[in-house]
Every structure is written in structure tokens, then in C-alpha cells.
Scaffold this motif. Structure first.
Motif, PDB file in Angstrom:
ATOM      1  N   ARG A  77       0.829  -1.204   0.000  1.00 59.34           N
ATOM      2  CA  ARG A  77       0.000   0.000   0.000  1.00 59.34           C
ATOM      3  C   ARG A  77       0.865   1.255   0.000  1.00 59.34           C
ATOM      4  O   ARG A  77       0.597   2.216  -0.738  1.00 59.34           O
ATOM      5  N   VAL A  78       1.928   1.261   0.788  1.00 58.06           N
ATOM      6  CA  VAL A  78       2.807   2.421   0.868  1.00 58.06           C
ATOM      7  C   VAL A  78       3.548   2.624  -0.458  1.00 58.06           C
ATOM      8  O   VAL A  78       3.673   3.757  -0.948  1.00 58.06           O
ATOM      9  N   GLU A  79       4.023   1.528  -1.051  1.00 62.12           N
ATOM     10  CA  GLU A  79       4.748   1.633  -2.316  1.00 62.12           C
ATOM     11  C   GLU A  79       3.872   2.199  -3.427  1.00 62.12           C
ATOM     12  O   GLU A  79       4.347   2.921  -4.300  1.00 62.12           O
ATOM     13  N   GLN A  80       2.573   1.865  -3.382  1.00 66.99           N
ATOM     14  CA  GLN A  80       1.663   2.351  -4.411  1.00 66.99           C
ATOM     15  C   GLN A  80       1.067   3.703  -4.054  1.00 66.99           C
ATOM     16  O   GLN A  80       0.337   4.299  -4.848  1.00 66.99           O
ATOM     17  N   GLY A  81       1.374   4.196  -2.852  1.00 70.49           N
ATOM     18  CA  GLY A  81       0.883   5.512  -2.439  1.00 70.49           C
ATOM     19  C   GLY A  81      -0.610   5.528  -2.157  1.00 70.49           C
ATOM     20  O   GLY A  81      -1.263   6.570  -2.324  1.00 70.49           O
ATOM     21  N   LEU A  82      -1.167   4.410  -1.759  1.00 69.40           N
ATOM     22  CA  LEU A  82      -2.603   4.330  -1.480  1.00 69.40           C
ATOM     23  C   LEU A  82      -2.892   4.715  -0.031  1.00 69.40           C
ATOM     24  O   LEU A  82      -2.073   4.478   0.861  1.00 69.40           O
ATOM     25  N   PRO A  83      -4.059   5.324   0.215  1.00 67.62           N
ATOM     26  CA  PRO A  83      -4.410   5.652   1.600  1.00 67.62           C
ATOM     27  C   PRO A  83      -4.838   4.380   2.350  1.00 67.62           C
ATOM     28  O   PRO A  83      -5.266   3.397   1.758  1.00 67.62           O
ATOM     29  N   GLY A  84      -4.738   4.408   3.653  1.00 65.39           N
ATOM     30  CA  GLY A  84      -5.174   3.287   4.475  1.00 65.39           C
ATOM     31  C   GLY A  84      -4.556   3.358   5.851  1.00 65.39           C
ATOM     32  O   GLY A  84      -3.840   4.298   6.189  1.00 65.39           O
ATOM     33  N   ASP A  85      -4.839   2.365   6.663  1.00 63.08           N
ATOM     34  CA  ASP A  85      -4.253   2.316   8.003  1.00 63.08           C
ATOM     35  C   ASP A  85      -3.946   0.868   8.379  1.00 63.08           C
ATOM     36  O   ASP A  85      -4.250  -0.071   7.638  1.00 63.08           O
ATOM     37  N   SER A  86      -3.337   0.682   9.533  1.00 62.18           N
ATOM     38  CA  SER A  86      -2.903  -0.654   9.949  1.00 62.18           C
ATOM     39  C   SER A  86      -4.100  -1.581  10.220  1.00 62.18           C
ATOM     40  O   SER A  86      -4.002  -2.797  10.003  1.00 62.18           O
ATOM     41  N   HIS A  87      -5.189  -1.011  10.672  1.00 58.61           N
ATOM     42  CA  HIS A  87      -6.369  -1.836  10.964  1.00 58.61           C
ATOM     43  C   HIS A  87      -6.923  -2.480   9.689  1.00 58.61           C
ATOM     44  O   HIS A  87      -7.229  -3.679   9.684  1.00 58.61           O
ATOM     45  N   THR A  88      -7.031  -1.704   8.622  1.00 54.80           N
ATOM     46  CA  THR A  88      -7.534  -2.277   7.364  1.00 54.80           C
ATOM     47  C   THR A  88      -6.534  -3.275   6.780  1.00 54.80           C
ATOM     48  O   THR A  88      -6.944  -4.267   6.175  1.00 54.80           O
ATOM     49  N   ASP A  89      -5.224  -3.031   6.998  1.00 59.54           N
ATOM     50  CA  ASP A  89      -4.224  -3.998   6.549  1.00 59.54           C
ATOM     51  C   ASP A  89      -4.419  -5.327   7.281  1.00 59.54           C
ATOM     52  O   ASP A  89      -4.328  -6.397   6.679  1.00 59.54           O
ATOM     53  N   TRP A  90      -4.679  -5.256   8.578  1.00 63.71           N
ATOM     54  CA  TRP A  90      -4.879  -6.459   9.391  1.00 63.71           C
ATOM     55  C   TRP A  90      -6.130  -7.222   8.937  1.00 63.71           C
ATOM     56  O   TRP A  90      -6.094  -8.445   8.765  1.00 63.71           O
ATOM     57  N   LEU A  91      -7.224  -6.495   8.740  1.00 61.27           N
ATOM     58  CA  LEU A  91      -8.467  -7.140   8.321  1.00 61.27           C
ATOM     59  C   LEU A  91      -8.321  -7.790   6.945  1.00 61.27           C
ATOM     60  O   LEU A  91      -8.818  -8.896   6.702  1.00 61.27           O
ATOM     61  N   GLU A  92      -7.623  -7.121   6.052  1.00 61.26           N
ATOM     62  CA  GLU A  92      -7.389  -7.678   4.724  1.00 61.26           C
ATOM     63  C   GLU A  92      -6.521  -8.935   4.816  1.00 61.26           C
ATOM     64  O   GLU A  92      -6.755  -9.926   4.115  1.00 61.26           O
ATOM     65  N   ALA A  93      -5.534  -8.930   5.701  1.00 55.44           N
ATOM     66  CA  ALA A  93      -4.680 -10.108   5.890  1.00 55.44           C
ATOM     67  C   ALA A  93      -5.484 -11.293   6.415  1.00 55.44           C
ATOM     68  O   ALA A  93      -5.329 -12.421   5.941  1.00 55.44           O
ATOM     69  N   GLU A  94      -6.374 -11.055   7.366  1.00 56.44           N
ATOM     70  CA  GLU A  94      -7.239 -12.128   7.890  1.00 56.44           C
ATOM     71  C   GLU A  94      -8.135 -12.692   6.768  1.00 56.44           C
ATOM     72  O   GLU A  94      -8.315 -13.895   6.661  1.00 56.44           O
ATOM     73  N   ARG A  95      -8.683 -11.795   5.962  1.00 57.35           N
ATOM     74  CA  ARG A  95      -9.540 -12.240   4.867  1.00 57.35           C
ATOM     75  C   ARG A  95      -8.753 -13.086   3.874  1.00 57.35           C
ATOM     76  O   ARG A  95      -9.220 -14.120   3.424  1.00 57.35           O
ATOM     77  N   GLN A  96      -7.541 -12.669   3.566  1.00 67.35           N
ATOM     78  CA  GLN A  96      -6.715 -13.411   2.616  1.00 67.35           C
ATOM     79  C   GLN A  96      -6.356 -14.797   3.150  1.00 67.35           C
ATOM     80  O   GLN A  96      -6.313 -15.768   2.397  1.00 67.35           O
ATOM     81  N   LEU A  97      -6.092 -14.895   4.447  1.00 64.60           N
ATOM     82  CA  LEU A  97      -5.679 -16.178   5.028  1.00 64.60           C
ATOM     83  C   LEU A  97      -6.850 -17.147   5.238  1.00 64.60           C
ATOM     84  O   LEU A  97      -6.651 -18.355   5.264  1.00 64.60           O
ATOM     85  N   THR A  98      -8.047 -16.628   5.415  1.00 61.30           N
ATOM     86  CA  THR A  98      -9.205 -17.507   5.639  1.00 61.30           C
ATOM     87  C   THR A  98      -9.977 -17.777   4.366  1.00 61.30           C
ATOM     88  O   THR A  98     -10.902 -18.583   4.381  1.00 61.30           O
ATOM     89  N   LYS A  99      -9.594 -17.120   3.278  1.00 58.77           N
ATOM     90  CA  LYS A  99     -10.276 -17.323   1.992  1.00 58.77           C
ATOM     91  C   LYS A  99     -10.069 -18.759   1.532  1.00 58.77           C
ATOM     92  O   LYS A  99      -8.940 -19.263   1.542  1.00 58.77           O
ATOM     93  N   PRO A 100     -11.152 -19.461   1.089  1.00 62.20           N
ATOM     94  CA  PRO A 100     -10.982 -20.819   0.609  1.00 62.20           C
ATOM     95  C   PRO A 100     -10.144 -20.847  -0.658  1.00 62.20           C
ATOM     96  O   PRO A 100     -10.252 -19.961  -1.507  1.00 62.20           O
ATOM     97  N   SER A 101      -9.340 -21.856  -0.771  1.00 62.76           N
ATOM     98  CA  SER A 101      -8.434 -21.953  -1.926  1.00 62.76           C
ATOM     99  C   SER A 101      -9.142 -22.372  -3.177  1.00 62.76           C
ATOM    100  O   SER A 101     -10.023 -23.099  -3.256  1.00 62.76           O
TER     101      SER A 101
END
Length: 101
Positions: A77-101
């Protein structure tokens, strides 16, 4: 001295006992017939369609795994210059890890 019963006298059943035995046999035969009909009806009935296989229960990812993926999301997100915060990064990480393959 009392009169002794002969073998024939002791084994012979009275007419009332014979009638009772006959009635009991009929009752048992009727119960067996009903049970047999029930079993036949149960086996000949159409079987319900199989349900779709249940999804395997997903286990929650460890906090360390979520933290690693959240950090990677943050770096991207930082490399692409996108807005956001650590909380949304965490939630997105949880979603990615629990997503069915």
C-alpha cells in the motif's frame, strides 16, 4: 397316598390353554407381518438426495501469520501511495488467510 399323575396327564394341555397358545401365536405372527411390511416400505421408499459436502471448517490463522501478511499489505500500500491504516491492513490479511483456496 396321593394319586400320581401319569406322563400323559401332565403334558396334556387343557382346551383353554390350547386356545390361549393359539391366540398368542396369531398375535406374534401378526406383529412379525407388520414389522416385515414396515421394513419393506422403508427399504423401497425413495432415498433422499445427498446433500452437498459440507465445507471443511477453516481454522483461524495464527496472529503471527496474520501479522506477516498485514505487513506485506502495508508495504504494498505504501509503495503504491494508497491511503489506508494498519487496521484495514490487518483485516485484509485475515480475509486473505481464511479465503478458501
Amino acid at each position: 397316598m396321593a394319586a400320581k399323575k401319569t406322563a400323559n396327564q401332565s403334558t396334556e394341555a387343557t382346551p383353554a390353554k390350547k386356545a390361549a397358545k393359539k391366540a398368542a401365536k396369531k398375535e406374534v405372527a401378526a406383529k412379525v407381518e407388520v414389522a416385515t411390511e414396515t421394513e419393506v416400505a422403508a427399504t423401497s421408499a425413495p432415498k433422499p438426495a445427498k446433500k452437498a459436502a459440507a465445507k471443511p471448517a477453516t481454522t483461524a490463522p495464527s496472529p503471527d501469520a496474520v501479522a506477516r501478511v498485514a505487513y506485506m499489505n502495508y508495504r504494498k500500500r505504501v509503495e503504491q501511495g494508497l491511503p489506508g491504516d494498519s487496521h484495514t491492513d490487518w483485516l485484509e490479511a485475515e480475509r486473505q488467510l481464511t479465503k478458501p483456496s
